[in-house]
Design a protein around this motif. Sequence first.
Motif, PDB file in Angstrom:
ATOM      1  N   ILE A 114       0.873  -1.173   0.000  1.00 42.65           N
ATOM      2  CA  ILE A 114       0.000   0.000   0.000  1.00 42.65           C
ATOM      3  C   ILE A 114       0.906   1.219   0.000  1.00 42.65           C
ATOM      4  CG2 ILE A 114      -1.774   1.298   1.229  1.00 42.65           C
ATOM      5  CD1 ILE A 114      -2.609  -1.346   2.554  1.00 42.65           C
ATOM      6  N   SER A 115       0.803   2.042  -1.041  1.00 41.90           N
ATOM      7  CA  SER A 115       1.648   3.230  -1.139  1.00 41.90           C
ATOM      8  C   SER A 115       0.886   4.519  -0.873  1.00 41.90           C
ATOM      9  CB  SER A 115       2.347   3.291  -2.502  1.00 41.90           C
ATOM     10  OG  SER A 115       1.410   3.227  -3.542  1.00 41.90           O
ATOM     11  N   SER A 116      -0.441   4.450  -0.756  1.00 44.36           N
ATOM     12  CA  SER A 116      -1.243   5.618  -0.430  1.00 44.36           C
ATOM     13  C   SER A 116      -2.563   5.123   0.135  1.00 44.36           C
ATOM     14  CB  SER A 116      -1.483   6.457  -1.692  1.00 44.36           C
ATOM     15  OG  SER A 116      -2.255   7.589  -1.403  1.00 44.36           O
ATOM     16  N   PRO A 117      -3.132   5.779   1.140  1.00 44.16           N
ATOM     17  CA  PRO A 117      -2.702   7.017   1.761  1.00 44.16           C
ATOM     18  C   PRO A 117      -1.491   6.794   2.674  1.00 44.16           C
ATOM     19  CG  PRO A 117      -4.646   6.202   2.889  1.00 44.16           C
ATOM     20  CD  PRO A 117      -4.376   5.284   1.718  1.00 44.16           C
ATOM     21  N   LYS A 118      -0.797   7.859   2.955  1.00 51.00           N
ATOM     22  CA  LYS A 118       0.430   7.794   3.736  1.00 51.00           C
ATOM     23  C   LYS A 118       0.218   7.114   5.094  1.00 51.00           C
ATOM     24  CE  LYS A 118       4.577  10.382   4.440  1.00 51.00           C
ATOM     25  NZ  LYS A 118       5.391   9.535   3.610  1.00 51.00           N
ATOM     26  N   SER A 119      -0.931   7.345   5.716  1.00 51.37           N
ATOM     27  CA  SER A 119      -1.211   6.774   7.037  1.00 51.37           C
ATOM     28  C   SER A 119      -1.328   5.248   7.013  1.00 51.37           C
ATOM     29  CB  SER A 119      -2.496   7.375   7.600  1.00 51.37           C
ATOM     30  OG  SER A 119      -3.598   7.069   6.752  1.00 51.37           O
ATOM     31  N   ALA A 120      -1.494   4.658   5.845  1.00 50.13           N
ATOM     32  CA  ALA A 120      -1.662   3.208   5.731  1.00 50.13           C
ATOM     33  C   ALA A 120      -0.519   2.540   4.971  1.00 50.13           C
ATOM     34  CB  ALA A 120      -2.987   2.899   5.044  1.00 50.13           C
ATOM     35  N   GLU A 121       0.547   3.270   4.679  1.00 57.37           N
ATOM     36  CA  GLU A 121       1.649   2.695   3.907  1.00 57.37           C
ATOM     37  C   GLU A 121       2.188   1.436   4.575  1.00 57.37           C
ATOM     38  OE1 GLU A 121       4.652   5.670   3.410  1.00 57.37           O
ATOM     39  OE2 GLU A 121       3.589   6.623   1.755  1.00 57.37           O
ATOM     40  N   MET A 122       2.377   0.395   3.765  1.00 53.92           N
ATOM     41  CA  MET A 122       2.921  -0.865   4.273  1.00 53.92           C
ATOM     42  C   MET A 122       3.348  -1.751   3.121  1.00 53.92           C
ATOM     43  SD  MET A 122      -0.271  -3.346   5.216  1.00 53.92           S
ATOM     44  CE  MET A 122       0.331  -4.815   4.408  1.00 53.92           C
ATOM     45  N   GLN A 123       4.197  -2.717   3.435  1.00 49.53           N
ATOM     46  CA  GLN A 123       4.536  -3.765   2.485  1.00 49.53           C
ATOM     47  C   GLN A 123       4.643  -5.062   3.272  1.00 49.53           C
ATOM     48  OE1 GLN A 123       7.399  -3.044  -0.547  1.00 49.53           O
ATOM     49  NE2 GLN A 123       8.029  -5.180  -0.613  1.00 49.53           N
ATOM     50  N   LEU A 124       3.927  -6.059   2.820  1.00 43.84           N
ATOM     51  CA  LEU A 124       3.920  -7.376   3.454  1.00 43.84           C
ATOM     52  C   LEU A 124       4.405  -8.388   2.428  1.00 43.84           C
ATOM     53  CD1 LEU A 124       3.064  -9.382   5.712  1.00 43.84           C
ATOM     54  CD2 LEU A 124       0.817  -9.439   4.617  1.00 43.84           C
ATOM     55  N   THR A 125       5.420  -9.161   2.788  1.00 44.59           N
ATOM     56  CA  THR A 125       5.926 -10.224   1.928  1.00 44.59           C
ATOM     57  C   THR A 125       6.002 -11.496   2.760  1.00 44.59           C
ATOM     58  OG1 THR A 125       7.234  -8.675   0.615  1.00 44.59           O
ATOM     59  CG2 THR A 125       7.841 -10.997   0.478  1.00 44.59           C
ATOM     60  N   LYS A 126       5.413 -12.571   2.240  1.00 47.88           N
ATOM     61  CA  LYS A 126       5.417 -13.854   2.934  1.00 47.88           C
ATOM     62  C   LYS A 126       5.585 -14.976   1.936  1.00 47.88           C
ATOM     63  CE  LYS A 126       2.693 -14.437   6.877  1.00 47.88           C
ATOM     64  NZ  LYS A 126       1.375 -14.551   7.543  1.00 47.88           N
ATOM     65  N   ARG A 127       6.179 -16.058   2.400  1.00 49.97           N
ATOM     66  CA  ARG A 127       6.265 -17.278   1.596  1.00 49.97           C
ATOM     67  C   ARG A 127       5.343 -18.315   2.239  1.00 49.97           C
ATOM     68  NH1 ARG A 127       8.876 -19.011  -2.453  1.00 49.97           N
ATOM     69  NH2 ARG A 127      10.417 -17.359  -2.450  1.00 49.97           N
ATOM     70  N   LEU A 128       4.512 -18.919   1.410  1.00 50.02           N
ATOM     71  CA  LEU A 128       3.565 -19.926   1.879  1.00 50.02           C
ATOM     72  C   LEU A 128       3.918 -21.279   1.284  1.00 50.02           C
ATOM     73  CD1 LEU A 128       0.230 -17.960   1.385  1.00 50.02           C
ATOM     74  CD2 LEU A 128       1.548 -18.218   3.488  1.00 50.02           C
ATOM     75  N   GLY A 129       3.589 -22.330   2.001  1.00 48.77           N
ATOM     76  CA  GLY A 129       3.779 -23.677   1.487  1.00 48.77           C
ATOM     77  C   GLY A 129       2.615 -24.100   0.605  1.00 48.77           C
ATOM     78  N   LYS A 130       2.747 -25.233  -0.017  1.00 53.22           N
ATOM     79  CA  LYS A 130       1.694 -25.742  -0.895  1.00 53.22           C
ATOM     80  C   LYS A 130       0.394 -25.901  -0.126  1.00 53.22           C
ATOM     81  CE  LYS A 130       0.593 -29.462  -4.067  1.00 53.22           C
ATOM     82  NZ  LYS A 130       1.054 -30.669  -4.729  1.00 53.22           N
ATOM     83  N   GLY A 131      -0.672 -25.311  -0.659  1.00 49.06           N
ATOM     84  CA  GLY A 131      -1.985 -25.417  -0.061  1.00 49.06           C
ATOM     85  C   GLY A 131      -2.230 -24.504   1.127  1.00 49.06           C
ATOM     86  N   GLU A 132      -1.255 -23.673   1.507  1.00 49.47           N
ATOM     87  CA  GLU A 132      -1.453 -22.761   2.633  1.00 49.47           C
ATOM     88  C   GLU A 132      -2.257 -21.537   2.220  1.00 49.47           C
ATOM     89  OE1 GLU A 132       2.856 -22.621   4.083  1.00 49.47           O
ATOM     90  OE2 GLU A 132       1.667 -22.375   5.925  1.00 49.47           O
ATOM     91  N   LYS A 133      -2.811 -20.868   3.240  1.00 52.63           N
ATOM     92  CA  LYS A 133      -3.601 -19.650   3.022  1.00 52.63           C
ATOM     93  C   LYS A 133      -3.140 -18.586   4.002  1.00 52.63           C
ATOM     94  CE  LYS A 133      -7.581 -22.069   1.311  1.00 52.63           C
ATOM     95  NZ  LYS A 133      -7.888 -23.394   1.642  1.00 52.63           N
ATOM     96  N   ASP A 134      -3.375 -17.329   3.647  1.00 52.06           N
ATOM     97  CA  ASP A 134      -3.076 -16.212   4.537  1.00 52.06           C
ATOM     98  C   ASP A 134      -4.202 -15.193   4.383  1.00 52.06           C
ATOM     99  OD1 ASP A 134      -0.840 -14.873   6.267  1.00 52.06           O
ATOM    100  OD2 ASP A 134      -1.543 -13.300   4.915  1.00 52.06           O
ATOM    101  N   TRP A 135      -4.494 -14.468   5.433  1.00 52.99           N
ATOM    102  CA  TRP A 135      -5.499 -13.416   5.362  1.00 52.99           C
ATOM    103  C   TRP A 135      -5.120 -12.340   6.363  1.00 52.99           C
ATOM    104  CZ3 TRP A 135      -6.006 -18.124   7.507  1.00 52.99           C
ATOM    105  CH2 TRP A 135      -6.270 -18.197   8.862  1.00 52.99           C
ATOM    106  N   GLY A 136      -5.655 -11.170   6.140  1.00 49.27           N
ATOM    107  CA  GLY A 136      -5.392 -10.064   7.045  1.00 49.27           C
ATOM    108  C   GLY A 136      -6.151  -8.831   6.589  1.00 49.27           C
ATOM    109  N   GLY A 137      -5.904  -7.731   7.282  1.00 50.98           N
ATOM    110  CA  GLY A 137      -6.577  -6.501   6.935  1.00 50.98           C
ATOM    111  C   GLY A 137      -5.916  -5.312   7.589  1.00 50.98           C
ATOM    112  N   VAL A 138      -6.247  -4.127   7.102  1.00 50.47           N
ATOM    113  CA  VAL A 138      -5.695  -2.881   7.623  1.00 50.47           C
ATOM    114  C   VAL A 138      -6.705  -1.761   7.403  1.00 50.47           C
ATOM    115  CG1 VAL A 138      -4.497  -2.298   5.466  1.00 50.47           C
ATOM    116  CG2 VAL A 138      -3.629  -1.439   7.632  1.00 50.47           C
ATOM    117  N   GLU A 139      -6.717  -0.804   8.324  1.00 47.17           N
ATOM    118  CA  GLU A 139      -7.568   0.377   8.152  1.00 47.17           C
ATOM    119  C   GLU A 139      -6.842   1.365   7.245  1.00 47.17           C
ATOM    120  OE1 GLU A 139      -9.226   4.080  10.764  1.00 47.17           O
ATOM    121  OE2 GLU A 139      -9.119   2.133  11.738  1.00 47.17           O
ATOM    122  N   VAL A 140      -7.568   1.909   6.282  1.00 50.38           N
ATOM    123  CA  VAL A 140      -6.989   2.911   5.373  1.00 50.38           C
ATOM    124  C   VAL A 140      -7.789   4.196   5.424  1.00 50.38           C
ATOM    125  CG1 VAL A 140      -5.897   1.277   3.822  1.00 50.38           C
ATOM    126  CG2 VAL A 140      -8.220   1.975   3.364  1.00 50.38           C
TER     127      VAL A 140
END
Length: 83
Positions: free
Chosen positions: A57-83
């Motif tokens: 997320i590069s805008s808005p400035k208050s929510a800027e973030m970068q998330l990088t993850k490696r998942l295994g076969k069949g794995e899932k990820d979820w999340g959220g952020v206020e913007v």
Amino acid sequence: MKKLVVSAFMEKGKVHLVLDGQALEMGFPNEVELDDRAHVLQWYVESLQGGQFTISISSPKSAEMQLTKRLGKGEKDWGGVEV
């Protein structure tokens, strides 16, 4: 008014982005005009064969973030952020 600018990359699998309960189009980067109230961006990632994903997320400035993850076969990820 503020602008949400979000991009995502998934090596092997799918990234789903949801803004305030509505799915975002999958063209990246995504740019969405927002009113000044609080909004919620959520993600759900499916790794079908294993792989790495990045959500940025590069805008808005208050929510800027970068998330990088490696998942295994069949794995899932979820999340959220206020913007």
